[in-house]
Structure formats: structure tokens, C-alpha cells
Scaffold this active site. Structure first.
Site, short mmCIF file in Angstrom:
data_model
loop_
_atom_site.label_atom_id
_atom_site.label_comp_id
_atom_site.label_asym_id
_atom_site.label_seq_id
_atom_site.Cartn_x
_atom_site.Cartn_y
_atom_site.Cartn_z
NE ARG B 649 63.62 26.05 17.42
CZ ARG B 649 64.06 25.16 18.95
NH1 ARG B 649 64.22 25.95 19.92
NH2 ARG B 649 64.07 24.31 18.43
CG ASN B 652 56.30 19.62 13.82
OD1 ASN B 652 56.40 19.49 12.33
ND2 ASN B 652 56.12 18.68 14.62
CD GLN B 659 47.48 26.02 12.96
OE1 GLN B 659 47.08 27.11 13.15
NE2 GLN B 659 47.15 25.08 13.03
N GLY B 723 53.80 33.22 16.65
CA GLY B 723 52.74 32.29 16.30
C GLY B 723 52.44 32.62 14.96
CD GLU B 726 45.04 34.25 15.96
OE1 GLU B 726 43.80 34.97 15.91
OE2 GLU B 726 45.42 34.25 16.52
#
Lengths: 210, 759
Positions: B649, B652, B659, B723, B726
Site C-alpha cells: 500500500r 501518499n 523518497q 517501507g 531505503e
């Protein structure tokens, strides 16, 4: 600092003093506060020096160590912490402010050398609750930052870049914004923001606003 | 919608502008060194000029004579500071080297701190200290006489399961094609633009620490231990962090020292370390070496993979990243054998730097994959397709989701990869040799312990509190978005508060866990609020929702709603007889120990994911890069890069895009720019400033396109989030390196690839 560089410091400090006083000389001569001081006897270097800055339209009288940089004067003496210290040696651009409308690195500028001059910092672009400067709004719209630490310097530099006429195309913007490092690497978005705000920034300049 | 704010696709949230955007563009955002304190004294560090040896004496006479100097701290008057053992995890100190002497373990070790009335006086006095050393020969890095090598599987429980399966020797002996190559990556420093700063203020026996931090509760508890006071006496505040990238996750030696000085002087003390000091008073990405043997059949099927890594660390600390754990899961390799060694040198202790394990190890395997594809005469994308897997080649466990080839296909199409002539040196534009390369990005999906408090007012205003950190990632924004969604209010009604140890704890902002962990805790708190509202509305004697099934109720547009009926929130609050509902929630990953939340309060996070659960949890991407190498000067440029990424998911699309874009630029930097140079005799960092340590400037960066690939993964965590912070910088260096090979026919196996290596 590393201790083996200590041997260089006396001469380096003397050099800085000399630079400060010689740079301050012509400025003081035409500054609105400097008349009496310009004619006084050689001063004790440890004595604080009186410096008058016009910051964001407000006159500020300061008593400073002669070695105080413009950046430290703004941050530590005037509480204007929007301008950031990222290297203190003129390599990152986070301290960029406008002096008489031109972009200057606050960390490489001794406060005493801009006595009597007009300084614009990020805090001078708008007020709490007021509409953002078009360049600030463009940075929000284009997401031209992540951590935000370099952002004040990027925005001041971007305004300077537009004023200088160096925002004519993407390649120029990239080149003339390359003194402002963004470690988060929002560079493409910074270019987009400057393109978005260019016209509005130019028209503000025409009407004598920053 | 714009490039910066992509149109959300399936399972993606709206590109809301950042909640902290106005604060950051107006200068109102106060970073820790911006916090106003009354009458501060200013500190200036003195760091060692030798890398190994002993301090014989420090002559303080000239320094103490500088007007305005208040005190000078050395090893002789700071013995009351407790030592905290280095720990390779969220809560430990960054290094065991914490005393100011007399032993010197590395160049730039803090050996003294001057405190004065002004910054200028403190700096002058720091330069006036005369230090007499007994210097010993230092061993700076690989191949230096005196370094010591250790096999990490012999050291640590966590390293004992270094991946291994099958008989690699036999597999490689039977392979049709084998690549046997060595790769190297350099020392790198995070160099966030914000310097390492600490301001300490005592009020009686209570201490407030203003310091940029990736872990408020870790810092709070470790500072307390350092000073031998109770953690309840320490508050840490870091509302904003001016970039971190791993450098601000753990306790470094300066913090206790500044707090100690402030206590002794009965005055706030403010330290802003210099840029060059930042290279030695915090951590860095250690240089690594790799030997890889990779074999395949003629049809491209991999049969064996051997990977041995070597990593630099300090003398006392056993820091390692061991990225073979992730590299060994990437493809259906057949037999696998891995080993990791650490090499103790006379250096400061390394630490986490953005994607610590995978950046060096995936660079190595993804370059080897390209070498093998070239030897086989296979297209690099097809080679990866042939060896794609949905299960762990080591354990056989399934991946929770894996969209690697979807990423390859979308990025390849956007890049126009099909137009590539596979022969090295075949594509040209005038004097420029053109090279196209690609590589896989991968990052373990982490889910950590976290807590949150959410308050909903009757007027629909929401406040979310958690001591998490927004390093520029968008945490303020995405955590707020989760609350807005679950409580059915507009995003503008939500205020997120982070970065203060007075708030409920969140895990260290490491391993890219924040969005997953904090959003999961916020969901839980919101669920409790919803339950109260639904119960009140459904069990009321009257009203539009009376008697409704609770399971059929939801919150939307500031109302409690069911199919065909609704009532405003304010009405439901009236039924409850309250003006606000506030819920605190705890969330811990499956399998976490029962005391995981108590440990979190004590500064110890629990993280799960990656290769450790019942399923493998990883995010994937595919990156394509074009390089242009000038035929005479060998200048290397990257005119365009395309990355496609799947991260479960996407909360935004704006902050996710940022990122990943920033990550890809980091990767390009890792390939072409960044390296900390070390004097091979004195063991000192040579280019310890931002003019000589090369990071990309605006003119270095051209088109960087990010594609978000829809993916749904309910297994990773309640929020369904992987995430991304990275992921974008993993594999990029290999893609660049592979593109340089395609342009020139030259395979450069030591990063960074600078033009002198091609001349």
C-alpha cells in the site's frame, strides 16, 4: 577541528581580522551609523563591535564579537533561525540570504562587513497567517524538499537566481542552483518549483518586492 | 497531478501536500539547534590529530586565558560519565569508544570540549589547546599491516544463520558458464546537511536534550544511562530532523558530554559540531569487498551462487551488515554458500547508512548477474525472468508478495529498453558512448513495535501523537492520512505530533519501518474510537442509526454512516456525553516477545520482517539507467533513469515518489560520486568536507522517472505497507555500472566509477 591544525590559527585569525576591517572600511564610510567609528583610533580587537543591520525591513543594532558571521548574528543574536548552518565554510548554501537583493552566504560573511546593509532572510518573505511568497508556494506544490533543512537557502537562492536572469531554462536553473546542496536530492522538484514561480517572482521584483 | 504528485492507482493514497510544508518553506520549522534556550553557553569540540596512540598531556594554559572561556572538559574531569556498550541495534551506543582519552582509538576521536560565553571564544580556545601525543602506527583499512579479520558466524547469534543450501562446489563445477569476480565499495559518509548538534538544558534534576534523532526513546534512555540518572528525568525533543540517513539513530559520544557540561556549569550548553568533525564523531558506511562465484546452465538457469563479504569495522566493535542474508533470497540460485568477515582497523565504528546491508551486497550480486547475462548472451531482463522465484531458495518459504518482474516490465517499457543494441560500445551519439543498464532493487519489509494516541473531537478535529520521526520521509503526513481515513474526516482536520519523548513511543526510524509500524498503531487506536462511536449510535434508543448492525457502520465525511442512513459525529458524541474520545494503542509485530512494548519504552525496539517470518517480506523494484561516456575525456553523465517500484500500500504518492526519486539519485551518487578517502599512513579522512566529499548537485541530476506499481500485501502488517525509504538507492549503482560496461566494454568493479578508471 583537529588539533594539528592549531599551528595555523594565529595567522588565520589575524587574516580574518584584517579581512573584516578592510572589508568593513568602505562600507562603514557610507553606512548610516559608521561615521564616527570610521575615524576612531585602532580598536581593541576583543571589544565588541557595534553593527546595524536592516533585517527584513527592521533596523537592528547589535554588539558583536568582530568574528561573528552574518549567519550567527541572525541565528544566535536575532533569533532568526530559518537560515541554517550546514557547513560553516561556504560549501552547502543552507545559509543563503539576500544582501541588498543579491544572494550571499551568511556563513562566509562577517556581520561587521555588512554594517548598514539590507538583509532579507526566509522569515522576511511572508508573515504567519499570510499568503506564501510564490517561490515558497511553488516549493510546497512541487514537493521541492524532504527534510527541509536546506530549503530556506534553496528558496532564497531560487529568488536570487530568478532576479539574476539565470532561470531561463532547465539547464541554467540547474547550473545556477548548484551552490545549494540538497542531500535528500529533491533537485528535479526544485527545478520544477523555480519554473512555476519564475513569472510571479519577476513581477514582484518589478514592483520592488522581494 | 504533476510529476511530483502522481495520480494514485490501485491501493495508493492521495498525494496530499506535506503537513509540515508551510513550516519548512517559511523557516518556522525549528530543528533542534534552532530551539530558543535562555542564556546558552557554547561548546566547541577538540578531536584527536592521531589515529592511534595516547594523550601524554593537554596544555590548557593559552586556551583558559581566552576571555569568555568557562570550562574545558577532557578525560581528566569527565570520568563520571558511564560507559554504554556498543550494540548493533536500535538502542545501543554507536561506539564503545566514548572516553575522551587518554587512549586514542581513531582519527578525530573527541578528546576535549571547550565551553565559553560565545561560539567565537569557544572556537578560539579550542584551537589554542596544545595536545602532546604518543603516536602509534595505525592500520586504516583492508590490506594494512595490523588489521584483524574475524568470521562473523563465529561471533553472533544473529549471524549464525548466514544463508547456505546445497553443494555449491559441485553445482559450479557442473555449470556451463561461471562468473568469478571481486567487487569493492568505498567508505561513505551520510553527510546530512544538518550538522550534529546537541543542546542540553537542566531544570533542577530534569534534563531536556534538543538533538536531531531517529529514535527519541533510545536517546532518552541512553542519555539517562550515560549520566546515571533515571529515564523519567530526561526528555528528548526533535520535532524536525535535517536529514539523517542512519547517522542519527544511536547515542554518539557528544550527547552525554554536553549534558554533563550543562549540569556542571548550571547553564544550558549548545554544541554545533563542525562538518569535518561529523566525519569522525558519528558513523559511516564501511568499505566492503566481495568475492562472488555465480554459475548458470546454457539456458540461463542459475545453478550455484557463492558470496563472501569483507567489511571494515573499528578495533573494539563488531559491527557488520551481512547483506548476504538478503542477496541470497533474490533469485532461484540453486546451491548457495555465503560467508561474511569483519576486518578490525584503527577507525571509528561504522554504522547504519541508508539501506545498510543491501547497498553493498546487492551492488555486487547485481553486477555479477549482468556479467553472467553478458557471458550467456542473454538479455539482462530475461535472465532475471528465467531466475525469478516466488519462494526462498534457502528455506523454501513463500514470499508474501513479489512484483519484481512487473516492475521490470513497466520500467523497461518506459525506458524503451527494447531499442537497446546488446553489444558493448555499439550505441553512440557523436562523441558520446551510450550505455543502458539495469538492476534489481530490493529491501526487507520491516514492521516494528509502536504506540500511538489519537484524539477525535466532536467537531471532527483529530490529533495524532507518537514519538516517531519525520526525517523528510513524510511521516507527519502519512500518519495523519491514516487517521483521516479511519476516522472519516478530511486530512486538513488532522494534526500529527512527533519527535518528543513525552509522546507515546515509536520504534527507531530505521529499516524503513515507520510508515508500516506507526500507521498500524494509529489504525488500532482509530479502531477503538470507531468502536465507541458505533456502539453509541447503534445501541441508541432513537436516531437514524438506532438498531443498526455495528459491522455495517463506518465513518465518512464527518458522519457515522450505514447503508442509507447517517448522523453527524456531533450527534453521536452527544449520545456518549463526551466532547472528545482519546485512545492509546500498542502494536507489535507477530512473534514479538510479551514485553515488547515495555522494552520500547525502555529504548529497545522490536523489528520483524525480511527473511525472519513465516513468509519472506520484501519490497522490489527495477531500475534502468542511461549513461553517456565521452569518448576522449571519459566524463560520465546520467541523462536519464527510470525506476519502477512496488511497495504494498502506498499511503501518499507524492511522498513515496520523493523518497524513491531521492533514493535513485543517492544510488547514482553511490556509483559515480561518493567516497571518503583515507590517508593510508595516518589513517585520517582526507576529504572531510562538502567540497571534497562529492555529493550530487542540481546540475548532476537530469531526468529521474519513478513508476509506482500497484501491489496488495495483507501479510506484511495491518497497514499493508512496505517501507520505501531505503528501496530506491538499492541496485542503482549496479545499474550504472552495468550501463558503463554497455557503453564502453569496460567492467569497473570498484565504486565509485570515476573517469580516471576509464582512461
Amino acid at each position: 577541528m583537529s588539533n594539528n591544525r592549531a599551528s595555523f590559527t594565529p595567522s588565520r585569525r589575524k587574516f580574518l581580522m584584517t579581512t573584516a576591517s578592510s572589508a568593513a572600511g568602505p562600507v562603514i564610510a557610507r553606512a548610516f551609523t559608521g561615521e564616527a567609528r570610521a575615524q576612531s583610533a585602532p580598536r581593541n580587537q576583543r571589544e565588541p563591535v557595534g553593527v546595524r543591520l536592516e533585517v527584513n525591513g527592521h533596523v537592528q543594532d547589535l554588539s558583536l564579537d568582530v568574528r561573528t558571521t552574518l549567519l550567527d548574528a541572525l541565528r544566535e543574536h536575532l533569533g532568526l533561525t530559518g537560515s541554517k548552518k550546514g557547513c560553516d565554510q561556504g560549501q552547502c548554501g543552507a545559509c543563503t540570504v539576500l544582501v541588498d537583493g543579491r544572494r550571499v552566504l551568511g556563513c562566509l560573511t562577517l556581520a561587521a562587513s555588512v554594517d548598514g546593509r539590507s538583509i532579507t532572510t526566509i522569515e522576511g518573505l511572508t508573515s504567519p497567517g499570510q499568503e506564501l511568497h510564490p517561490m515558497q508556494q511553488a516549493f510546497v506544490d512541487q514537493d521541492a524538499f524532504q527534510c527541509g533543512y536546506c530549503t530556506s537557502g534553496q528558496i532564497m537562492s531560487a529568488i536570487g537566481c530568478v532576479h539574476e536572469g539565470h532561470a531561463e531554462n532547465d539547464a541554467d536553473i540547474r547550473e545556477y542552483m548548484s551552490g545549494n546542496l540538497c542531500r535528500c536530492a529533491a533537485y528535479p522538484n526544485i527545478v520544477a518549483a523555480i519554473k512555476q514561480a519564475k513569472a510571479a517572482t519577476q513581477s514582484r521584483l518589478a514592483s520592488k518586492e522581494t | 497531478m504533476s510529476a511530483a504528485a502522481p495520480q494514485p492507482l490501485a491501493n495508493m493514497g492521495a498525494p496530499e501536500p506535506r503537513m509540515d510544508g508551510r513550516a519548512k518553506v517559511t523557516g518556522e520549522a525549528r530543528y533542534p539547534s534552532d530551539m530558543p534556550v535562555s542564556n546558552p553557553a557554547f561548546a566547541f569540540l577538540v578531536t584527536s590529530a592521531i589515529a592511534k596512540g595516547r594523550i601524554n598531556a593537554i596544555d590548557q594554559m593559552r586556551a583558559r586565558a581566552v576571555p569568555g572561556v568557562l570550562d574545558i572538559f577532557t578525560h581528566e574531569n569527565t570520568g563520571d560519565l558511564k560507559e554504554i556498550k556498543f550494540a548493533s541495534g536500535g538502542a545501543g551506543a554507536s561506539t564503545s569508544i566514548q572516553q575522551l582519552g587518554p587512549e586514542v582509538f581513531h582519527d578525530g576521536q573527541i578528546i576535549a570540549m571547550v565551553v565559553a560565553d560565545t561560539f567565537e571564544a569557544a572556537r578560539e580556545a579550542a584551537y589554542a589547546l596544545k595536545v602532546d601525543y604518543a603516536e602509534a602506527p595505525a592500520a586504516p583499512s583492508f590490506d594494512s599491516p595490523g588489521v584483524e579479520t574475524e568470521d562473523v558466524t563465529q561471533l553472533h547469534d544473529s549471524a549464525k544463520d548466514i544463508p547456505s543450501v546445497g553443494d555449491v562446489e559441485a553445482a559450479l563445477a557442473g555449470a556451463d558458464v561461471v562468473v568469478d569476480a571481486q567487487y569493492g565499495t568505498p567508505t561513505q559518509h551520510h553527510n546530512p546537511i544538518e550538522l550534529f548538534t546537541t543542546t542540553c538544558v537542566w531544570n533542577g534534576d530534569r534534563l531536556t536534550v534538543h538533538e536531531p534523532s531517529q529514535f527519541m526513546y533510545g536517546l532518552k534512555n541512553n542519555v539517562a544511562r550515560k549520566l546515571d540518572v533515571g529515564p523519567e528525568q530526561v526528555r528528548t525533543i526533535s520535532h524536525f530532523v535535517g536529514g539523517a540517513f542512519g547517522s542519527k539513530a544511536q547515542l554518539t559520544p557528544r550527547t552525554g558530554l554536553v549534558a554533563f557540561a550543562a549540569r556542571k556549569l548550571h547553564r544550558p550548553v549548545k554544541l554545533v559540531a563542525t562538518r569535518d568533525q561529523g566525519f569522525t564523531i558519528a558513523t559511516y558506511r564501511a568499505e566492503t569487498r566481495h568475492r562472488i562465484r555465480l554459475g548458470a546452465r546454457r539456458d540461463g538457469k542459475l545453478v550455484g551462487y557463492e558470496h563472501e563479504g569483507f567489511e571494515i569495522t573499528s578495533r573494539p566493535d563488531k559491527y557488520f551488515v551481512a547483506g548476504v542474508e538478503d542477496a541470497a533470497r533474490l533469485y532461484a540460485y540453486g546451491a548457495v554458500k555465503t560467508k561474511v568477515n569483519i576486518v578490525h582497523a584503527d577507525r571509528n565504528t561504522p554504522g547504519f547508512m541508508r539501506s545498510p546491508p543491501v547497498v553493498p551486497y546487492i551492488y555486487a550480486i547485481e553486477t555479477a548477474m549482468d556479467e553472467l547475462a553478458a557471458k550467456l548472451g542473454m538479455d539482462p531482463v530475461e535472465f532475471r525472468r528465467v531466475n525469478d522465484t516466488t519462494t526462498d531458495p534457502i528455506s523454501g518459504k513463500p514470499y508474501s508478495s513479489r512484483s519484481l518482474m512487473q516492475c521490470y516490465d513497466q520500467a523497461a517499457a518506459a525506458f524503451r529498453w527494447m531499442a537497446r543494441d546488446p553489444h558493448p560500445g555499439s550505441m553512440r551519439d557523436g562523441d558520446w558512448l551510450i550505455g543502458w543498464g539495469c538492476a534489481t532493487a530490493v529491501y526487507p519489509t520491516h514492521f516494528g513495535s509502536a504506540t500511538a494516541r489519537v484524539r477525535l473531537l466532536a467537531n471532527g478535529d483529530v490529533r495524532v501523537q507518537t514519538a516517531a520521526h519525520d526525517l523528510g520521509t513524510g511521516a507527519y503526513t502519512v500518519i495523519g492520512q491514516m487517521a483521516a481515513e479511519r476516522l472519516g474526516v478530511p486530512f486538513s482536520a488532522v494534526k500529527t505530533e512527533l519527535g518528543d519523548s513525552e509522546l507515546p513511543p515509536a520504534s527507531v526510524a530505521g529499516g524503513s519501518n515507520t510508515t508500516a509500524s506507526c500507521c498500524s498503531a494509529v489504525m488500532k487506536a482509530c479502531h477503538a474510537i470507531r468502536a465507541k462511536l458505533f456502539h453509541a449510535a447503534a445501541t441508541a434508543n432513537e436516531g437514524p442509526l438506532a438498531g443498526q448492525q455495528i459491522s455495517g457502520l463506518t465513518l465518512r465525511d464527518g458522519k457515522v454512516a450505514a447503508e442509507g442512513a447517517e448522523e453527524p459525529l456531533a450527534e453521536t458524541f452527544k449520545r456518549l456525553g463526551v466532547g472528545a474520545i482519546e485512545e492509546y494503542a500498542e502494536s507489535a509485530p507477530p512473534g514479538a516477545p510479551a514485553d515488547a512494548i515495555a522494552s520500547l519504552y525502555a529504548g529497545k525496539p522490536t523489528l520483524s520482517g525480511g527473511a525472519h517470518g513465516k513468509k519472506l517480506m520484501y519490497a522490489f523494484g527495477a531500475e534502468f539507467v542511461e549513461v553517456r561516456v565521452h569518448k576522449d575525456t571519459c566524463e560520465i553523465r546520467v541523462p536519464r533513469a527510470v525506476g519502477a517500484f512496488a511497495g504494498g500500500r502506498i499511503m501518499n504518492t507524492r511522498t513515496a515518489h520523493s523518497q524513491l526519486m531521492g533514493g535513485m539519485i543517492w544510488g547514482i551518487s553511490s556509483a559515480l560520486h561518493e567516497a571518503t578517502e583515507i590517508d593510508p599512513v595516518r589513517a585520517r579522512y582526507v576529504n572531510d568536507n562538502l567540497a571534497d566529499y562529492l555529493v550530487p548537485v542540481n546540475a548532476d541530476v537530469q531526468a529521474v522517472d519513478v513508476i509506482l506499481v500497484p501491489e496488495v500485501d495483507p501479510d506484511v502488517n495491518p497497514a499493508g505497507v512496505k517501507g520505501l525509504g531505503e528501496l530506491g538507492n538499492v541496485g542503482t549503482a549496479a545499474a550504472v555500472s552495468n550501463a558503463v560496461y554497455h557503453a564502453t566494454g569496460r567492467r569497473i568493479r570498484q565504486l565509485p566509477i570515476r573517469l580516471e578508471k576509464l582512461l
